[in-house]
Design a protein around this motif. Structure first.
Motif, mmCIF file in Angstrom:
data_model
loop_
_atom_site.group_PDB
_atom_site.id
_atom_site.type_symbol
_atom_site.label_atom_id
_atom_site.label_comp_id
_atom_site.label_asym_id
_atom_site.label_seq_id
_atom_site.Cartn_x
_atom_site.Cartn_y
_atom_site.Cartn_z
ATOM 1 N N GLN A 291 0.840 -1.197 0.000
ATOM 2 C CA GLN A 291 0.000 0.000 0.000
ATOM 3 C C GLN A 291 0.874 1.244 0.000
ATOM 4 O O GLN A 291 1.753 1.383 0.855
ATOM 5 N N LEU A 319 -2.762 -1.268 -3.246
ATOM 6 C CA LEU A 319 -3.459 0.014 -3.034
ATOM 7 C C LEU A 319 -2.553 1.168 -3.423
ATOM 8 O O LEU A 319 -1.395 1.225 -2.991
ATOM 9 N N VAL A 347 -7.085 -1.414 -5.234
ATOM 10 C CA VAL A 347 -7.721 -0.150 -4.841
ATOM 11 C C VAL A 347 -6.945 1.016 -5.457
ATOM 12 O O VAL A 347 -5.720 1.108 -5.295
#
Length: 494
Positions: A291, A319, A347
């Motif tokens: 992420q 992400l 995401v």
């Protein structure tokens, strides 16, 4: 043995007790204000020569029947020490609350009732309790041997570098804390240096939040150097600091060498193209980061193009947050070059960028086309989309039912999207065919009807569509604006 600051132990004589209490108080009060220089020999385990202002105090040269002075070095290279006086648990059997209260009395800190009420909690939330350095010192004494807390929240406590020293020393002894929030504590460069020392020998801290601490490029350099070889920290938050391009370059090098960090938040710093390019270069060879948050980090077309190249080959990132940047429709087009082949990103956050409905449609078409795409959530919540986008999204969800788009839509657009359903439902309730409706208007059998004739027939049939919905339905059936509707094509819609 429990680590405490004891001020009420029964000694052989009152004079001896007073002498020892005064010694402890003097050391603890000075410990936060000056560096005390001494060598290993002072702990009573060596004959090494020592140099200290405490060498005449017999309390630090021997152990007596009830009090042991535990002196341990936080950072040997800087000769900083943290002094903890504790007694034998077999003799005193002090509870954690007693340890904390006595530590507060010894350090001059005000006891926090919340701590006393939550000593058995795995998550100790002390955000905005105004502890200050002395409060941190008392807390560190408690937590040094208290192995219950796993997550320690200390946001907004004005700890400064001094208070952080005590906490870092405690972490060398504590066996349970895995997550530490030190955000908004005015740490600055000195605080970063203290934390870097701990990270250089970190064995158990997995998550550390250092946001909002006025970290500069110099602070980023210290932390980056310490984290190069750290494989324990998994979650690092350096958002809302003052790190510029030089710091970005150091962090980029760290990212290229680090094999532990999985979640990295660098949002709201002061990166420009040089710092961002270095971070992306580090990401290109990183194999563990999952992420990455770069909100409000100066990303525009040049940076997005570099990121697209990373996405073409990266197989770990799930992400990516690029919200509140300068990502426009052209930048979205460049980003889609990476998304067209990426198979791991789940995401993507692009809210509050200058993206229009054109960029939104480009993004959606790319996701729809890449059948191996793992994207499940896309945030373009600030983008005003049209009916065409929503319809394309519904088509995409036929094969990608888990896909979630966050977007902004006007009530009028939502109303228009209901028009086709109302049109179909009317004929279903009448047990009539839509094709029969059009054929009745097509007197010459040309398979076409004029838009004006269609409008008139809808009104005469009392189909419950208002003027706005009817206008949108006409535009949908007559996409080329020819003023005629080829009703054989209408079948594809209904």
């Amino acid at each position: 043995m429990n680590n405490i600051h004891e001020d009420s132990v029964d000694f052989q004589s009152n004079s001896q007790e007073e002498k020892q209490q005064l010694s402890v108080q003097s050391v603890l009060s000075r410990g936060s204000q000056e560096e005390i220089k001494f060598t290993k020999g002072q702990a009573g385990h060596s004959d090494d020569e020592c140099s200290t202002d405490l060498e005449d105090d017999s309390m630090f040269m021997e152990q007596n029947n009830s009090v042991i002075v535990d002196v341990f070095f936080i950072y040997p290279s800087r000769l900083l020490i943290f002094i903890s006086v504790f007694t034998s648990s077999r003799r005193l059997n002090l509870s954690p609350s007693d340890v904390y209260l006595k530590a507060c009395k010894q350090t001059g800190a005000v006891p926090v009732s919340y701590i006393l009420c939550h000593l058995d909690d795995a998550i100790l939330d002390l955000n905005y309790y105004g502890l200050g350095p002395l409060g941190a010192k008392a807390l560190a004494i408690l937590l040094k041997s208290h192995g219950v807390v796993t997550h320690l929240e200390l946001k907004g406590n004005s700890l400064q570098a001094e208070g952080t020293q005590y906490l870092m020393a405690m972490l060398f002894e504590n066996i349970s804390i895995q997550s530490l929030n030190l955000s908004d504590n005015k740490l600055g460069l000195k605080g970063a240096e203290v934390i870097s020392k701990m990270l250089s020998d970190n064995r158990k801290l997995k998550s550390i939040n250092l946001s909002e601490n006025d970290f500069s490029d110099a602070a980023a350099k210290c932390l980056a150097e310490a984290l190069k070889n750290d494989f324990v920290v998994k979650d690092l938050d350096l958002s809302y600091n003052c790190i510029c391009d030089a710091g970005g370059e150091d962090l980029g090098v760290m990212l290229a060498e680090n094999i532990g960090i999985e979640v990295l938040n660098l949002s709201w710093n002061h990166f420009l193209i040089r710092g961002n390019a270095a971070l992306i270069a580090g990401l290109k060879v990183n194999a563990t980061l999952k992420q990455l948050q770069l909100s409000n980090s100066g990303f525009g077309c040049p940076e997005v193009q570099l990121m697209a190249e990373v996405l073409q080959q990266n197989d770990t990132l799930v992400l990516l947050d690029l919200s509140i940047n300068c990502v426009d429709d052209e930048a979205v087009r460049l980003l889609c070059q990476g998304l067209a082949t990426n198979e791991t990103l789940e995401v993507l956050k692009l809210s509050r960028n200058p993206i229009t409905k054109i960029g939104a449609a480009t993004l959606l078409r790319t996701v729809k086309k890449n059948m191996k795409s793992a994207l499940e959530e896309i945030d373009i919540s600030s983008v005003l989309v049209c009916e065409t986008f929503v319809e394309l999204l519904e088509e995409t969800r036929v094969t990608r039912p888990a896909l979630r788009f966050q977007y902004y839509i006007l009530p009028s657009v939502t109303k228009n999207l209901l028009a086709l359903g109302i049109f179909k439902k009317f004929f279903e309730e009448q047990n009539k065919s839509i094709m029969d409706f059009f054929q009745a208007l097509d007197k010459e059998g040309t398979m076409k009807v004029s838009t004006s004739a269609f409008r008139k027939a809808v009104k005469e049939a009392n189909i419950p569509l208002d003027q706005q919905q009817l206008g949108w339905l006409v535009r949908k059936f007559d996409k080329n604006c020819t003023a005629t509707i080829v009703y054989s094509v209408v079948q594809t819609f209904v």
